[in-house]
Design an enzyme around this catalytic site. Structure first.
Site, short mmCIF file in Angstrom:
data_model
loop_
_atom_site.label_atom_id
_atom_site.label_comp_id
_atom_site.label_asym_id
_atom_site.label_seq_id
_atom_site.Cartn_x
_atom_site.Cartn_y
_atom_site.Cartn_z
N GLU A 214 -4.90 88.04 58.35
CA GLU A 214 -5.72 87.35 57.23
C GLU A 214 -7.36 87.09 57.64
O GLU A 214 -8.18 87.18 56.80
CB GLU A 214 -5.09 85.86 57.19
CG GLU A 214 -5.46 85.07 55.83
CD GLU A 214 -4.93 83.92 55.61
OE1 GLU A 214 -5.17 82.88 56.15
OE2 GLU A 214 -3.77 84.00 54.82
N GLY B 254 -7.67 77.60 58.11
CA GLY B 254 -6.38 77.18 58.03
C GLY B 254 -5.71 77.72 59.34
O GLY B 254 -4.97 77.26 60.28
N GLU C 172 3.69 75.53 47.50
CA GLU C 172 4.81 75.37 48.71
C GLU C 172 4.72 74.42 49.08
O GLU C 172 6.05 73.54 49.14
CB GLU C 172 4.88 76.52 49.46
CG GLU C 172 5.01 77.97 49.00
CD GLU C 172 3.74 78.77 48.53
OE1 GLU C 172 2.77 78.07 48.26
OE2 GLU C 172 3.72 80.03 48.71
N HIS D 266 15.29 97.47 73.29
CA HIS D 266 16.37 98.18 72.54
C HIS D 266 16.46 98.26 71.04
O HIS D 266 17.57 98.30 70.25
CB HIS D 266 17.56 97.06 72.79
CG HIS D 266 17.80 97.10 74.43
ND1 HIS D 266 18.57 97.95 75.06
CD2 HIS D 266 17.17 96.20 75.33
CE1 HIS D 266 18.49 97.66 76.20
NE2 HIS D 266 17.62 96.79 76.49
N LYS E 195 -4.32 71.92 54.53
CA LYS E 195 -5.73 71.73 54.40
C LYS E 195 -6.24 71.64 53.04
O LYS E 195 -7.21 70.31 52.88
CB LYS E 195 -6.43 73.35 54.81
CG LYS E 195 -7.86 73.01 54.88
CD LYS E 195 -8.62 74.33 55.27
CE LYS E 195 -9.97 74.28 55.31
NZ LYS E 195 -10.69 75.58 55.78
O1 F6P Z 1 -2.76 81.10 51.11
C1 F6P Z 1 -3.39 81.45 52.33
C2 F6P Z 1 -3.59 80.01 52.85
O2 F6P Z 1 -4.83 79.41 52.33
C3 F6P Z 1 -3.83 80.23 54.41
O3 F6P Z 1 -5.18 80.62 54.77
C4 F6P Z 1 -3.60 78.82 54.91
O4 F6P Z 1 -3.19 78.49 56.00
C5 F6P Z 1 -2.37 78.50 53.93
O5 F6P Z 1 -2.77 78.93 52.63
C6 F6P Z 1 -2.12 77.02 53.68
O6 F6P Z 1 -2.98 76.37 53.17
P1 F6P Z 1 -3.21 74.73 53.12
O7 F6P Z 1 -3.13 74.42 54.58
O8 F6P Z 1 -4.16 74.45 52.40
O9 F6P Z 1 -1.98 74.14 52.52
#
Ligand code: F6P
Length: 557
Positions: free
Chosen positions: A362, A276, A218, A393, A212
């Protein structure tokens, strides 16, 4: 009464809250007695919502409790806030944004203008582009830089830009196109990228960078790793052209997409009014559209919309997400439940609990109301779960006989995705029936338990009678549908979205921000230098963190 983004009502000051507190005082549930005394109970507490059949009769709820919960909904202004959301008011107060994931599934001929924007036209313009792109990939018309057709689509994203597409890709496995696989990279643990890329041919692999904000550490790190892997594997090819043919992006920040080197023609946008964790039905679902095709994705959207309409128009006393949300408040705030289990009797839904964890936690893991005042009731249960029967189980023991109250949602489908039979010893068993029998048996055992006398009647030695008693009165909701189709999946997700919304309104919190994830992100940026060896930054850390970093540096070969 609250309107849109006006001050929240403190639920604990309402008359209904007082009444609920009085009802909770000395509340001694007896599902056995309630069922015996009231033959109407099951009918009165079973509801239809689109294609879902929802039986709440095994919940710890009585008519007086339900009446007060519905009064609570009125006294906190649930319907006003719901309507404000659907109208596009800025109910995400801390970010000053509209909350319009419901607009993502409006039919083409619907009308909604928000902040001067024709939302429906915008949504369908992007959908059409996503659909056209997906068709090109599915038909083989979209080729990689060497002219090979695409065989693997890798979605790179995290949180809401990963969990929804993965969950739905798994859930709708029977609807996938053969010969076209999707994989997902989310974790910054380099193992994730390394394992996911293993065995793939760069010439037939296409990446979708889904973010977003297009600023998530990451995702951008993984996107760069994948770009390097691609260019390495396609050395000799024109690099810009290779990126153009093998990378597309989904984001609200199209300028950042261009900076990354992805052709704006290969970027699909969405809007800041889609949270998100509410975005799987926006262009964030592009990998899913490629997998199941536009027609099935449209069915998924129609399912979402059907549940939206149920939530928007059904009177509260028959409104399933409202009832489930209110019951959750009852369990969490009055019966002191801390967690809530989600137990799909469907292997295809094995990622559904993980998806719901982000959606619910969240959204409702907040300690202040949307006007900044502290909450005065417990918020945000811990959602967790695993598919049945595996959980039976593993952890059901605690649900059956532990000291904690754990409300649980059981989810199942009449039609199996794979109708297999077990033929042995001259008998033939429909394995799906065996599977569903477990669903029905578990909810029954949880509700009605087994008394000491019943245990004794089985000839059990007195010394172990107590260990074999089941108290019962463990609340469950049973959610069934004819089959796990794209539409039903959309209905299920929307059901939980609106359940989460209902709880958030009672608590007066902004269910659409997520400031709580920011501090860890900021500190990670700082700590990275220390991990890499910057001693002055390391010295700024607390002693425990300093020692952990030192341990890492000592042991890293
Ligand atoms: O850190 C949380 C968050 O902002 C979530 O709300 C979101 O879904 C996720 O990180 C990924 O964010 P983005 O789509 O901006 O990479």
């Amino acid at each position: 009464m609250t309107q849109g983004s006006s001050a929240p009502v403190d639920a604990t000051t309402t008359e209904a809250w007082d009444a609920l507190r009085a009802l909770a005082d000395g509340f001694t549930p007896s599902l056995r007695a309630w069922f015996a005394e009231d033959p109407e109970r099951v009918d009165a507490l079973t509801f239809a919502a689109a294609d879902l059949h929802v039986d709440l009769s095994k919940g710890l709820v009585t008519q007086p409790v339900l009446t007060e919960l519905l009064a609570l909904a009125e006294q906190v202004g649930l319907t006003e806030r719901r309507d404000a959301m659907f109208r596009g008011e800025h109910i995400n107060v801390t970010e000053d944004r509209a909350v319009l994931h419901t607009a993502l599934r409006l039919p083409r001929d619907a009308q909604l203008e928000v902040d001067g924007q024709d939302v429906v036209a915008d949504v369908h313009e992007v959908l059409d582009r996503v659909y056209a792109f997906a068709e090109q990939v599915r038909s083989g018309a979209w080729t990689g830089v060497t002219g090979e057709r695409i065989r693997t689509v890798v979605n790179i994203g995290i949180g809401g830009s990963d969990l929804g597409p993965v969950m739905a890709y798994e859930a709708l496995e029977p609807y996938r196109q053969e010969g076209l696989e999707c994989r997902f990279i989310s974790n910054i643990d380099p193992t994730d990228a390394a394992q996911t890329l293993k065995g793939l041919d760069p010439a037939s692999t296409l990446f979708i960078v889904s973010s977003k904000t297009f600023g998530t550490l990451e995702t951008l790190t993984n996107a760069r790793l994948c770009k390097a892997w691609l260019l390495d594997g396609l050395s000799g090819q024109d690099e810009a052209e290779a990126v153009r043919k093998h990378f597309v992006a989904v984001s609200t920040a199209l300028d950042k997409v261009a900076d990354f080197g992805i052709d704006p023609d290969n970027a699909f946008g969405f809007w800041d009014w889609v949270g998100g964790r509410y975005s799987m039905d926006s262009a964030i679902g592009t990998s899913l559209v490629v997998a199941i095709g536009p027609e099935r994705f449209a069915e998924l959207l129609a399912g979402f919309h059907a549940m939206d309409e149920h939530f928007r128009t059904t009177p509260l006393e028959r409104n399933v997400p409202v009832l489930m949300g209110l019951l959750n408040v009852w369990y969490a705030d009055f019966l002191r439940a801390q967690t809530h289990a989600v137990l799909p009797y469907s292997q295809l839904l094995h990622r559904f609990p993980a998806y719901l964890q982000q959606l619910t936690m969240e959204s409702n893991g907040k300690g202040v109301r949307w006007d900044g005042t502290p909450v005065s009731a417990g918020t945000g249960e811990v959602f967790w779960g695993e598919p049945g029967t595996n959980g039976q189980h593993a952890f059901y023991q605690l649900i059956h006989q532990g000291t904690r109250l754990i409300p649980a949602d059981f989810i199942a489908f009449a039609e199996p995705a794979y109708p297999l039979r077990d033929d042995h010893d001259g008998q033939s068993t429909d394995v799906h029936e065996l599977f569903l029998a477990n669903f029905f048996a578990q909810t029954r055992a949880l509700a009605f338990g087994k008394t000491a006398d019943e245990v004794r009647a089985e000839g059990t030695d007195e010394s172990v009678v107590p260990a074999r008693v089941f108290t019962g009165n463990r609340p469950t909701a049973s959610i069934m549908a004819p089959a796990l189709t794209p539409s039903v999946l959309g209905q299920l997700v929307a059901l939980y979205e609106h359940t989460t919304f209902t709880e958030g309104v009672v608590w007066g919190i902004d269910s659409f921000d997520q400031w709580g994830v920011e501090l860890g992100k900021q500190l990670a940026q700082q700590v990275t230098a220390a991990v890499a060896g910057d001693e002055s930054v390391a010295a700024e850390q607390d002693l425990s963190t300093q020692r952990l970093i030192a341990y890492y540096r000592e042991h890293r070969r």
